[in-house]
Design an enzyme around this catalytic site. Structure first.
Site, PDB file in Angstrom:
ATOM      1  N   THR A  87      40.081  28.358  29.082  1.00 18.71           N
ATOM      2  CA  THR A  87      40.116  29.781  28.805  1.00 18.71           C
ATOM      3  C   THR A  87      41.413  30.229  28.146  1.00 18.71           C
ATOM      4  OG1 THR A  87      40.018  31.990  29.774  1.00 18.71           O
ATOM      5  CG2 THR A  87      40.857  30.249  31.196  1.00 18.71           C
ATOM      6  N   HIS A  89      42.297  33.299  28.394  1.00 19.65           N
ATOM      7  CA  HIS A  89      42.844  34.385  29.222  1.00 19.65           C
ATOM      8  C   HIS A  89      43.161  33.908  30.643  1.00 19.65           C
ATOM      9  CE1 HIS A  89      38.466  34.601  29.524  1.00 19.65           C
ATOM     10  NE2 HIS A  89      38.597  35.205  30.680  1.00 19.65           N
TER      11      HIS A  89
HETATM   12  N1  INI Z   1      36.247  32.356  35.987  1.00 21.25           N
HETATM   13  C1  INI Z   1      36.648  31.407  36.838  1.00 21.25           C
HETATM   14  O1  INI Z   1      36.375  31.532  38.056  1.00 21.25           O
HETATM   15  N2  INI Z   1      37.343  30.326  36.406  1.00 21.25           N
HETATM   16  C2  INI Z   1      37.667  30.135  35.096  1.00 21.25           C
HETATM   17  O2  INI Z   1      38.299  29.108  34.750  1.00 21.25           O
HETATM   18  C3  INI Z   1      37.243  31.121  34.178  1.00 21.25           C
HETATM   19  N3  INI Z   1      37.494  30.954  32.783  1.00 21.25           N
HETATM   20  O3  INI Z   1      37.805  29.851  32.359  1.00 21.25           O
HETATM   21  O4  INI Z   1      37.337  31.878  31.978  1.00 21.25           O
HETATM   22  C4  INI Z   1      36.533  32.258  34.654  1.00 21.25           C
HETATM   23  N4  INI Z   1      36.118  33.222  33.792  1.00 21.25           N
HETATM   24  C5  INI Z   1      35.128  34.196  34.166  1.00 21.25           C
HETATM   25  C6  INI Z   1      35.725  35.412  34.828  1.00 21.25           C
HETATM   26  O5  INI Z   1      36.214  35.112  36.107  1.00 21.25           O
HETATM   27  C7  INI Z   1      34.665  36.501  34.973  1.00 21.25           C
HETATM   28  O6  INI Z   1      33.588  36.029  35.752  1.00 21.25           O
HETATM   29  C8  INI Z   1      34.127  36.984  33.645  1.00 21.25           C
HETATM   30  O7  INI Z   1      35.213  37.341  32.799  1.00 21.25           O
HETATM   31  C9  INI Z   1      33.229  38.235  33.825  1.00 21.25           C
HETATM   32  O8  INI Z   1      33.969  39.288  34.389  1.00 21.25           O
END
Ligand code: INI
Length: 155
Positions: A87, A89
């Site tokens: 990711t 972010h």
């Molecule tokens: N959510 C995670 O739990 N772990 C991750 O590594 C991750 N990455 O890689 O983006 C991640 N993204 C999703 C985020 O938590 C939300 O569910 C999404 O942005 C919707 O709000």
């Protein structure tokens, strides 16, 4: 004599809520297994546990807050896995969850435990999900039991 407040690691009689995110569930399911196994080994029955699944780490805090505010649980254990490799972010997701979980403790007075892996890569996450570095879910469950007892002792 110095008064000592020393929480024991035993499940006691209260009910524990576990919030676990589905994102990276091959890791988070291992954290959940570790937490459940640890609670059972320390005397908890299945009726003393509630598991709430959420989509990703960003969704953990809202559900954890609701569970903490419900007054049904002695502690809330938050489990997730944020992995940098996947990711752009990563830092924002980590900050949001760390701060959010910390805030629930102060807002509700219910021990809300941070068992979310924040790793540079998949290998680090695997190491902390029941292999070389132990199981972060089990560690979070231990912390939840100890904090519950500390809070009880303070009264
Ligand atoms: N959510 C995670 O739990 N772990 C991750 O590594 C991750 N990455 O890689 O983006 C991640 N993204 C999703 C985020 O938590 C939300 O569910 C999404 O942005 C919707 O709000």
């Amino acid at each position: 004599m110095i008064e000592q407040i020393n929480g024991q690691i035993a499940a006691g009689k209260g009910k524990y809520a576990i919030v676990v995110s589905r994102f990276n569930d091959f890791i988070t399911s291992k954290l959940l297994e570790g937490a459940i196994d640890c609670l059972r080994r320390h005397g908890a029955s299945d009726e003393q546990m509630c598991v709430a699944w959420v989509p990703g780490a960003c969704e953990i805090t809202l559900v954890a807050k609701k569970l903490a505010e419900s007054e049904k649980y002695v502690a809330v254990i938050c489990l997730g896995a944020v992995i940098r490799g996947q990711t752009g972010h990563y830092d924002a997701v980590c900050q949001q969850v760390v701060r959010g979980v910390g805030q629930i403790n102060y807002d509700t007075g219910v021990p809300t435990i941070f068992g979310v892996l924040t790793c540079e890569n998949l290998e680090q996450a695997i190491e902390r999900a029941g292999t070389k570095m132990g199981n972060a879910g089990a560690n979070a469950a231990m912390t939840a039991m100890e904090m519950t007892h500390v809070i009880e002792l303070i009264g």
